[in-house]
Design a protein around this motif. Structure first.
Motif, PDB file in Angstrom:
ATOM      1  N   VAL A  24      78.855 -31.542 -29.740  1.00  0.00           N
ATOM      2  CA  VAL A  24      79.631 -31.045 -28.593  1.00  0.00           C
ATOM      3  C   VAL A  24      78.651 -30.545 -27.544  1.00  0.00           C
ATOM      4  O   VAL A  24      77.773 -29.731 -27.850  1.00  0.00           O
ATOM      5  CB  VAL A  24      80.564 -29.887 -29.034  1.00  0.00           C
ATOM      6  CG1 VAL A  24      81.366 -29.368 -27.848  1.00  0.00           C
ATOM      7  CG2 VAL A  24      81.488 -30.341 -30.157  1.00  0.00           C
ATOM      8  N   ASP A  25      78.747 -31.049 -26.323  1.00  0.00           N
ATOM      9  CA  ASP A  25      77.857 -30.618 -25.247  1.00  0.00           C
ATOM     10  C   ASP A  25      78.651 -30.635 -23.952  1.00  0.00           C
ATOM     11  O   ASP A  25      79.513 -31.488 -23.755  1.00  0.00           O
ATOM     12  CB  ASP A  25      76.656 -31.577 -25.140  1.00  0.00           C
ATOM     13  CG  ASP A  25      75.477 -30.967 -24.389  1.00  0.00           C
ATOM     14  OD1 ASP A  25      74.412 -30.814 -25.013  1.00  0.00           O
ATOM     15  OD2 ASP A  25      75.620 -30.669 -23.183  1.00  0.00           O
TER      16      ASP A  25
ATOM     17  N   VAL B 188      72.459 -24.383 -28.127  1.00  0.00           N
ATOM     18  CA  VAL B 188      72.373 -24.261 -26.664  1.00  0.00           C
ATOM     19  C   VAL B 188      70.998 -23.667 -26.312  1.00  0.00           C
ATOM     20  O   VAL B 188      70.299 -23.168 -27.186  1.00  0.00           O
ATOM     21  CB  VAL B 188      73.536 -23.403 -26.072  1.00  0.00           C
ATOM     22  CG1 VAL B 188      74.873 -24.077 -26.289  1.00  0.00           C
ATOM     23  CG2 VAL B 188      73.526 -21.991 -26.596  1.00  0.00           C
ATOM     24  N   PRO B 189      70.586 -23.731 -25.029  1.00  0.00           N
ATOM     25  CA  PRO B 189      69.246 -23.256 -24.662  1.00  0.00           C
ATOM     26  C   PRO B 189      68.960 -21.809 -25.100  1.00  0.00           C
ATOM     27  O   PRO B 189      69.873 -21.009 -25.313  1.00  0.00           O
ATOM     28  CB  PRO B 189      69.238 -23.395 -23.132  1.00  0.00           C
ATOM     29  CG  PRO B 189      70.215 -24.477 -22.849  1.00  0.00           C
ATOM     30  CD  PRO B 189      71.300 -24.307 -23.871  1.00  0.00           C
TER      31      PRO B 189
ATOM     32  N   LEU C 115      73.654 -16.434 -23.296  1.00  0.00           N
ATOM     33  CA  LEU C 115      74.387 -17.692 -23.513  1.00  0.00           C
ATOM     34  C   LEU C 115      74.656 -17.889 -25.005  1.00  0.00           C
ATOM     35  O   LEU C 115      75.781 -18.193 -25.424  1.00  0.00           O
ATOM     36  CB  LEU C 115      73.571 -18.875 -22.957  1.00  0.00           C
ATOM     37  CG  LEU C 115      74.129 -20.275 -23.235  1.00  0.00           C
ATOM     38  CD1 LEU C 115      75.503 -20.456 -22.610  1.00  0.00           C
ATOM     39  CD2 LEU C 115      73.166 -21.346 -22.704  1.00  0.00           C
TER      40      LEU C 115
ATOM     41  N   SER D 113      65.048 -20.664 -32.130  1.00  0.00           N
ATOM     42  CA  SER D 113      63.686 -20.590 -32.667  1.00  0.00           C
ATOM     43  C   SER D 113      63.145 -19.165 -32.603  1.00  0.00           C
ATOM     44  O   SER D 113      62.354 -18.767 -33.443  1.00  0.00           O
ATOM     45  CB  SER D 113      62.743 -21.490 -31.862  1.00  0.00           C
ATOM     46  OG  SER D 113      63.172 -22.805 -31.902  1.00  0.00           O
TER      47      SER D 113
ATOM     48  N   SER E 245      65.681 -25.874 -37.521  1.00  0.00           N
ATOM     49  CA  SER E 245      65.119 -27.197 -37.797  1.00  0.00           C
ATOM     50  C   SER E 245      63.857 -27.394 -36.951  1.00  0.00           C
ATOM     51  O   SER E 245      63.476 -26.511 -36.186  1.00  0.00           O
ATOM     52  CB  SER E 245      66.151 -28.264 -37.458  1.00  0.00           C
ATOM     53  OG  SER E 245      66.625 -28.044 -36.151  1.00  0.00           O
TER      54      SER E 245
HETATM   55  N1  LIG Z   1      63.277 -28.423 -28.936  1.00  0.00           N
HETATM   56  C1  LIG Z   1      62.819 -28.130 -30.148  1.00  0.00           C
HETATM   57  O1  LIG Z   1      61.817 -28.678 -30.616  1.00  0.00           O
HETATM   58  C2  LIG Z   1      63.553 -27.130 -31.014  1.00  0.00           C
HETATM   59  C3  LIG Z   1      63.207 -26.997 -32.379  1.00  0.00           C
HETATM   60  C4  LIG Z   1      63.922 -26.077 -33.164  1.00  0.00           C
HETATM   61  C5  LIG Z   1      64.897 -25.290 -32.605  1.00  0.00           C
HETATM   62  N2  LIG Z   1      65.197 -25.415 -31.272  1.00  0.00           N
HETATM   63  C6  LIG Z   1      66.241 -24.546 -30.722  1.00  0.00           C
HETATM   64  O2  LIG Z   1      67.338 -25.347 -30.350  1.00  0.00           O
HETATM   65  C7  LIG Z   1      68.018 -24.742 -29.236  1.00  0.00           C
HETATM   66  C8  LIG Z   1      68.162 -25.753 -28.126  1.00  0.00           C
HETATM   67  O3  LIG Z   1      66.877 -26.188 -27.720  1.00  0.00           O
HETATM   68  P1  LIG Z   1      66.644 -27.610 -27.037  1.00  0.00           P
HETATM   69  O4  LIG Z   1      65.193 -27.772 -26.835  1.00  0.00           O
HETATM   70  O5  LIG Z   1      67.426 -28.653 -27.772  1.00  0.00           O
HETATM   71  O6  LIG Z   1      67.354 -27.335 -25.619  1.00  0.00           O
HETATM   72  P2  LIG Z   1      67.944 -28.390 -24.575  1.00  0.00           P
HETATM   73  O7  LIG Z   1      68.003 -27.664 -23.280  1.00  0.00           O
HETATM   74  O8  LIG Z   1      67.211 -29.683 -24.683  1.00  0.00           O
HETATM   75  O9  LIG Z   1      69.433 -28.677 -25.090  1.00  0.00           O
HETATM   76  C9  LIG Z   1      70.463 -27.706 -25.009  1.00  0.00           C
HETATM   77  C10 LIG Z   1      71.792 -28.403 -24.786  1.00  0.00           C
HETATM   78  O10 LIG Z   1      72.821 -27.412 -24.697  1.00  0.00           O
HETATM   79  C11 LIG Z   1      73.767 -27.859 -23.741  1.00  0.00           C
HETATM   80  N3  LIG Z   1      74.547 -26.706 -23.291  1.00  0.00           N
HETATM   81  C12 LIG Z   1      74.132 -25.696 -22.499  1.00  0.00           C
HETATM   82  N4  LIG Z   1      75.126 -24.789 -22.343  1.00  0.00           N
HETATM   83  C13 LIG Z   1      76.193 -25.234 -23.052  1.00  0.00           C
HETATM   84  C14 LIG Z   1      77.504 -24.741 -23.285  1.00  0.00           C
HETATM   85  N5  LIG Z   1      77.897 -23.584 -22.754  1.00  0.00           N
HETATM   86  N6  LIG Z   1      78.329 -25.478 -24.065  1.00  0.00           N
HETATM   87  C15 LIG Z   1      77.922 -26.645 -24.591  1.00  0.00           C
HETATM   88  N7  LIG Z   1      76.681 -27.160 -24.419  1.00  0.00           N
HETATM   89  C16 LIG Z   1      75.837 -26.469 -23.658  1.00  0.00           C
HETATM   90  C17 LIG Z   1      72.928 -28.519 -22.662  1.00  0.00           C
HETATM   91  O11 LIG Z   1      73.699 -29.426 -21.884  1.00  0.00           O
HETATM   92  C18 LIG Z   1      71.849 -29.244 -23.496  1.00  0.00           C
HETATM   93  O12 LIG Z   1      72.223 -30.559 -23.832  1.00  0.00           O
HETATM   94  C19 LIG Z   1      67.181 -23.517 -28.843  1.00  0.00           C
HETATM   95  O13 LIG Z   1      67.749 -22.373 -29.432  1.00  0.00           O
HETATM   96  C20 LIG Z   1      65.813 -23.789 -29.463  1.00  0.00           C
HETATM   97  O14 LIG Z   1      65.140 -22.596 -29.812  1.00  0.00           O
HETATM   98  C21 LIG Z   1      64.569 -26.327 -30.463  1.00  0.00           C
END
Ligand SMILES: NC(=O)c1ccc[n+]([C@@H]2O[C@H](COP(=O)([O-])OP(=O)(O)OC[C@H]3O[C@@H](n4cnc5c(N)ncnc54)[C@H](O)[C@@H]3O)[C@@H](O)[C@H]2O)c1
Length: 270
Positions: free
Chosen positions: A12-13, A72-73, A78, A101, A125
């Protein structure tokens, strides 16, 4: 990753473009990544189905799920608002987890009233997605059975789960990795070795393809600084020199791979 042992997953996004990109990326991974090639894979199972939807489809997806993971970010307000929404929308038997993270689930839940705080946990993850370890961590309010279910189910879905036994910013791996980054920056600041020498030594001793400086360049030095600032907020005794070193590099436009230069220079990729 959650679909590779045959179980369905809903994504869901709120951004339709991201849903399209995610679907394309998943299809690509499924083509390039043969079943049976990772620990935990079952060669006799097909991939699970995946469905994508906007937040309008969230309640329906939750009705068909046993676990909801927010991704989500990394913005605390948020994340807190999404967790609150999930608390209300998710049926009572759904476990609600955060993939954050840097924020522990205790920190994310702090100070607001939830209907059922005992079903919240962290499940963290790694990137790239085919990395099989996940770290599972609870808050003080989390029922022990929730963590046990997550450990068992994560293994049944092909992951290598590790339990974080007490609330820990950075879980286990990232916290130890943070110490390596910090000391690397300290060594650079003191002029003990160059980035090329540090990475050369690490690669040779640990038989790893990337040293800590190249790894920080890949993540982005601004992100590395944000992460370190978060640790320092919690532990004021941490040395300031590594952050100052990063601040100077960032002020000079050196952000790592994404800006073309960090500790090393990178070819422009377009
Ligand atoms: N990128 C990595 O390598 C990694 C690894 C482990 C954990 N994480 C964690 O995963 C989370 C996301 O990181 P990311 O790098 O994937 O971020 P990202 O910005 O690439 O993705 C976040 C997604 O959330 C969506 N989004 C934002 N607000 C929303 C809402 N209100 N409802 C639904 N969707 C919404 C955005 O459209 C986007 O697709 C963070 O908490 C990060 O710490 C990331």
């Amino acid at each position: 990753m959650w679909s590779r042992c045959g179980r369905p997953v809903h994504i869901v996004d709120r951004n339709p473009l991201q849903l399209e990109r995610a679907s394309a990326q998943i299809q690509k991974l499924r083509q390039t990544w043969p079943l049976g090639s990772l620990p935990g894979d079952r060669t006799n199972t097909a991939w699970g189905a995946f469905a994508v939807s906007s937040p309008d489809g969230l309640a329906d997806s939750l009705g068909q799920s046993w676990l909801a993971i927010e991704c989500v970010p990394e913005v605390r307000p948020l994340k807190r608002s999404i967790l609150q929404e999930l608390d209300v929308l998710a049926p009572a038997d759904v476990i609600v987890a955060s993939n954050s993270s840097s924020f522990t689930i205790s920190e994310l839940l702090q100070g607001f009233q939830l209907q059922s705080p005992d079903r919240f946990a962290s499940i963290h993850s790694y990137w790239p997605p085919e990395t099989t370890p996940v770290e599972i961590m609870g808050a003080e309010s989390t029922r022990p059975e929730i963590l046990q279910t997550l450990m068992t189910q994560a293994a049944a879905h092909g992951f290598q789960p590790f339990l974080v036994r007490r609330s820990s910013t950075g879980y286990i791996y990232n916290r130890i990795w943070a110490a390596i980054k910090r000391e690397t920056l300290q060594v650079l600041d003191e002029g003990v070795a160059t980035a090329a020498e540090i990475d050369g030594l690490f690669k040779a001793v640990l038989q790893t393809p990337k040293g800590p400086c190249a790894q920080m360049d890949t993540v982005g030095l601004d992100v590395v600084l944000n992460i370190e600032e978060h640790y320092a907020e919690e532990r004021p005794e941490l040395p300031k020199a590594p952050r100052t070193y990063l601040e100077k590099m960032i002020a000079g436009g050196k952000l790592g791979v994404k800006s073309g230069e960090g500790f090393f220079k990178y070819e422009e990729t377009k």
